[in-house]
Design an enzyme around this catalytic site. Structure first.
Site, PDB file in Angstrom:
ATOM      1  N   GLY A 270       6.957   7.389   6.242  1.00 16.58           N
ATOM      2  CA  GLY A 270       6.072   8.099   5.325  1.00 16.58           C
ATOM      3  C   GLY A 270       6.722   9.260   4.602  1.00 16.58           C
TER       4      GLY A 270
ATOM      5  N   ARG B 172       3.507  13.781  -8.055  1.00 21.18           N
ATOM      6  CA  ARG B 172       3.582  12.867  -9.186  1.00 21.18           C
ATOM      7  C   ARG B 172       2.244  12.840  -9.913  1.00 21.18           C
ATOM      8  NH1 ARG B 172       5.918   6.923  -8.206  1.00 21.18           N
ATOM      9  NH2 ARG B 172       4.050   6.577  -6.956  1.00 21.18           N
TER      10      ARG B 172
ATOM     11  N   ASP C 156       7.359   4.366 -10.235  1.00 17.36           N
ATOM     12  CA  ASP C 156       8.180   4.114  -9.047  1.00 17.36           C
ATOM     13  C   ASP C 156       9.676   4.050  -9.360  1.00 17.36           C
ATOM     14  OD1 ASP C 156       6.022   4.275  -7.458  1.00 17.36           O
ATOM     15  OD2 ASP C 156       6.191   2.297  -6.563  1.00 17.36           O
TER      16      ASP C 156
ATOM     17  N   GLY D 193       0.823  -1.216   0.000  1.00 15.44           N
ATOM     18  CA  GLY D 193       0.000   0.000   0.000  1.00 15.44           C
ATOM     19  C   GLY D 193       0.845   1.249   0.000  1.00 15.44           C
TER      20      GLY D 193
ATOM     21  N   ASP E 215       4.335  -4.690  -7.396  1.00 15.10           N
ATOM     22  CA  ASP E 215       3.709  -3.456  -6.914  1.00 15.10           C
ATOM     23  C   ASP E 215       4.286  -2.234  -7.627  1.00 15.10           C
ATOM     24  OD1 ASP E 215       5.940  -4.477  -5.273  1.00 15.10           O
ATOM     25  OD2 ASP E 215       5.843  -2.513  -4.325  1.00 15.10           O
TER      26      ASP E 215
ATOM     27  N   GLY F 256       2.604   3.735   1.441  1.00 15.93           N
ATOM     28  CA  GLY F 256       3.135   4.000   2.770  1.00 15.93           C
ATOM     29  C   GLY F 256       3.733   5.384   2.910  1.00 15.93           C
ATOM     30  N   ARG F 257       4.051   5.996   1.791  1.00 10.17           N
ATOM     31  CA  ARG F 257       4.599   7.362   1.854  1.00 10.17           C
ATOM     32  C   ARG F 257       4.081   8.185   0.686  1.00 10.17           C
ATOM     33  NH1 ARG F 257      10.141   6.096  -1.309  1.00 10.17           N
ATOM     34  NH2 ARG F 257       9.122   4.346  -2.243  1.00 10.17           N
TER      35      ARG F 257
HETATM   36  P1  AMP Z   1       8.818   1.109  -3.286  1.00 11.07           P
HETATM   37  O1  AMP Z   1      10.213   1.265  -2.865  1.00 11.07           O
HETATM   38  O2  AMP Z   1       8.238   2.372  -3.830  1.00 11.07           O
HETATM   39  O3  AMP Z   1       8.555   0.004  -4.224  1.00 11.07           O
HETATM   40  O4  AMP Z   1       8.001   0.813  -1.956  1.00 11.07           O
HETATM   41  C1  AMP Z   1       7.688  -0.454  -1.445  1.00 11.07           C
HETATM   42  C2  AMP Z   1       6.726  -0.329  -0.305  1.00 11.07           C
HETATM   43  O5  AMP Z   1       7.369   0.280   0.823  1.00 11.07           O
HETATM   44  C3  AMP Z   1       5.502   0.518  -0.587  1.00 11.07           C
HETATM   45  O6  AMP Z   1       4.414  -0.044   0.099  1.00 11.07           O
HETATM   46  C4  AMP Z   1       5.878   1.852  -0.015  1.00 11.07           C
HETATM   47  O7  AMP Z   1       4.752   2.624   0.325  1.00 11.07           O
HETATM   48  C5  AMP Z   1       6.658   1.446   1.217  1.00 11.07           C
HETATM   49  N1  AMP Z   1       7.605   2.482   1.635  1.00 11.07           N
HETATM   50  C6  AMP Z   1       8.745   2.832   1.026  1.00 11.07           C
HETATM   51  N2  AMP Z   1       9.353   3.837   1.674  1.00 11.07           N
HETATM   52  C7  AMP Z   1       8.575   4.146   2.727  1.00 11.07           C
HETATM   53  C8  AMP Z   1       8.661   5.106   3.794  1.00 11.07           C
HETATM   54  N3  AMP Z   1       9.669   5.962   3.895  1.00 11.07           N
HETATM   55  N4  AMP Z   1       7.660   5.117   4.698  1.00 11.07           N
HETATM   56  C9  AMP Z   1       6.639   4.264   4.605  1.00 11.07           C
HETATM   57  N5  AMP Z   1       6.500   3.345   3.651  1.00 11.07           N
HETATM   58  C10 AMP Z   1       7.459   3.284   2.706  1.00 11.07           C
HETATM   59 MG    MG Z   2       6.685   1.094  -5.154  1.00 13.60          MG
END
Ligand code: AMP
Ligand code: MG
Length: 491
Positions: A124, A174, A260, A88, A250, A90-91
């Site tokens: 986040g 974005r 991403d 989901g 994802d 998360g940030r």
């Molecule tokens: P990504 O690196 O964009 O593929 O992120 C993978 C997952 O980790 C996703 O669910 C993001 O929302 C979560 N995520 C990455 N960085 C953060 C952060 N700083 N705080 C909270 N969630 C994060």
């Molecule tokens: Mg991602």
């Protein structure tokens, strides 16, 4: 207050289990780093307002503009092959959607705007470096003609975020056709929530593939469209030397846009095994592995759609396999056609594929800069000396036989040399966001609060197919001591 962003939020009208309502919480003392004025205008937004105090407060997540319905989207995903049933946003927080000047629906999302119910152990937030990287690379991809999410703005928040050290916090705004991922389908499929899978599929069809609605079997048509879109997208990545770096399910958008940007990078010297991402220790997401991984991800998408494909599970599986079976062929067709354009061939002849493979093999053995080779080959097609191309090979004689064959093959083509050179220059960029340049931009911004290199690089990448003498240094591969060996998500 007048509405400055004409929101029309279709995702927020889906049932509650698709997302969590959440307000952004990151900004303190924001500063506007970059505003993408042409994109603002394309979206029908007033760049002056966005750059002013009210706009800045929105871009920094400090005020919620009228009409926004901020939500964090639920999704799951396979990360490096392992399934997480709940990831989901998360940030990231989706402010809402709008219809752009062309009537296209676009998401407006703040990435790095604070904790959401999906943040798990994360904070986040986003650090400045990754925000600048995403801004530069996504805008470069757009200029290179590759489907991608866009960067509307970047701000620093005035907060520090804690990574290995304390770093300046930042938010990127974005813009995307949507933020619906393969992992969004997996989220509901993993819960056995077939109603939600169907609702999501209907939403995606209406939004991205309206013609599939009229197909005899709309969900099969949806699967076919997504497969075709990814085959085309990955071919385009390969043709410009792009490595996504974290092709988890994802991080694959069903719209067909690149999404991403984490440890992404462009390859300098051609080598299919190239990996930059520090977290990709086994090369799962190496340059040359990307088609295979895309197909793997698409199989996960098809699995999630199974209950919609047929009542009978065996029949549904057979149907999904049939759909997936065309991926390799679609990819090859678009990749080979792209390679032919890169070397100036407008027609197809027997032996072209082998001839192209021989070139790529020689390039790999001789550590030839991928971007410069094709750009200079275009110069040679227009009458320049071969030396510029030969000099890129560790052993310059290694390309002599190939060049002679290439000339013989060009002799079978119609058209003028000058037109051929121009056509090659329209597909072979002179400027890509080279790793060492991106790294230098980030260092200047983070270590010295110097944003001039960031703006200079952005400007240099705006017209990648047009030679501009004053930008010569951006076309150069790294010197040995400038070479970047690893990139990081930096989340
Ligand atoms: P990504 O690196 O964009 O593929 O992120 C993978 C997952 O980790 C996703 O669910 C993001 O929302 C979560 N995520 C990455 N960085 C953060 C952060 N700083 N705080 C909270 N969630 C994060
Ligand atoms: Mg991602």
């Amino acid at each position: 207050m007048t509405s400055h962003i004409p929101f029309d939020n279709s995702y927020a009208r889906l049932p509650d289990r698709f997302f969590a309502r959440i307000e952004p919480s990151a900004g303190r003392a924001p500063r506007l780093l970059a505003l993408n004025r042409p994109l603002a205008e394309e979206l029908g937004l007033d760049p002056e307002w966005l750059a002013g105090p009210e706009g800045l407060a929105v871009l920094a997540g400090m005020t919620i503009p009228e009409g926004a319905e901020p939500i964090a989207l639920a999704y799951a995903g396979h990360q490096f092959g392992h399934f997480s049933p709940q990831l989901g946003d998360g940030r990231a927080i989706l402010l809402g959607e709008l219809l752009d000047r062309n009537g296209k629906r676009r998401d407006v999302q703040l990435k790095g705007a604070g904790i959401t119910p999906f943040s798990r152990r994360g904070d986040g937030r986003a650090a400045l470096g990754p925000v600048l990287r995403e801004y530069i690379v996504s805008e470069a991809m757009a200029a290179l003609g590759v489907p991608t999410t866009r960067a509307l703005a970047a701000v620093t928040t005035g907060e520090r975020v804690i990574r290995e050290t304390a770093l300046p916090g930042a938010i990127i705004t974005r813009i995307a056709a949507s933020h619906i991922r393969v992992g969004t389908f997996q989220f509901f499929a993993a819960r056995g929530d077939t109603d939600a899978v169907r609702l999501l599929a209907d939403h995606v069809i209406a939004r991205h593939y309206p013609d599939a609605a009229g197909a005899e079997r709309p969900y099969r048509a949806l699967l076919d469209r997504v497969i075709a879109g990814q085959a085309e997208l990955i071919a385009r990545w390969l043709l410009i030397g792009f490595i996504h770096g974290v092709m988890n399910t994802d991080n694959m958008a069903v719209s067909g846009e690149t999404i991403d940007y984490g440890p992404c990078a462009f390859m300098d010297a051609y080598d299919p095994a190239t990996v930059f991402s520090a977290i990709d220790q086994h090369g799962r997401y190496a340059y040359g592995n990307q088609p295979r991984i895309a197909q793997w991800n698409l199989a996960r998408f098809a699995e999630a759609l199974l209950p919609l494909l047929a009542e009978d599970q065996e029949a549904a599986i057979a149907d999904a396999q049939e759909a997936l079976g065309v991926f390799a062929d679609l990819f090859q067709r678009s990749y080979q056609a792209g390679l032919r354009r890169k070397i100036g061939l407008a027609t197809v002849r027997d032996g072209d594929d082998a001839f192209l493979s021989a070139l790529l093999e020689a390039m790999a053995v001789n550590q030839v800069d991928f971007t410069l080779f094709f750009r200079r080959l275009g110069d040679v097609a227009g009458g320049a000396a071969e030396e510029g191309v030969r000099a890129l090979f560790v052993d310059p004689t290694a390309c002599d036989a190939w060049l002679a064959q290439w000339r013989a093959r060009l002799a079978l083509e119609d058209g003028e040399a000058a037109d051929r050179a121009a056509a090659m220059h329209r597909v072979n960029p002179a400027y890509i966001p080279r790793n060492h340049q991106v790294e230098a931009v980030i260092r200047a911004a983070v270590d010295r609060e110097d944003f001039a290199p960031f703006h200079a690089l952005l400007a240099a990448l705006a017209e990648p197919f047009v030679d501009q003498p004053h930008l010569a240094r951006y076309a150069e591969p790294p010197q040995a001591d400038e070479r970047v060996l690893q990139t990081f998500c930096g989340t």
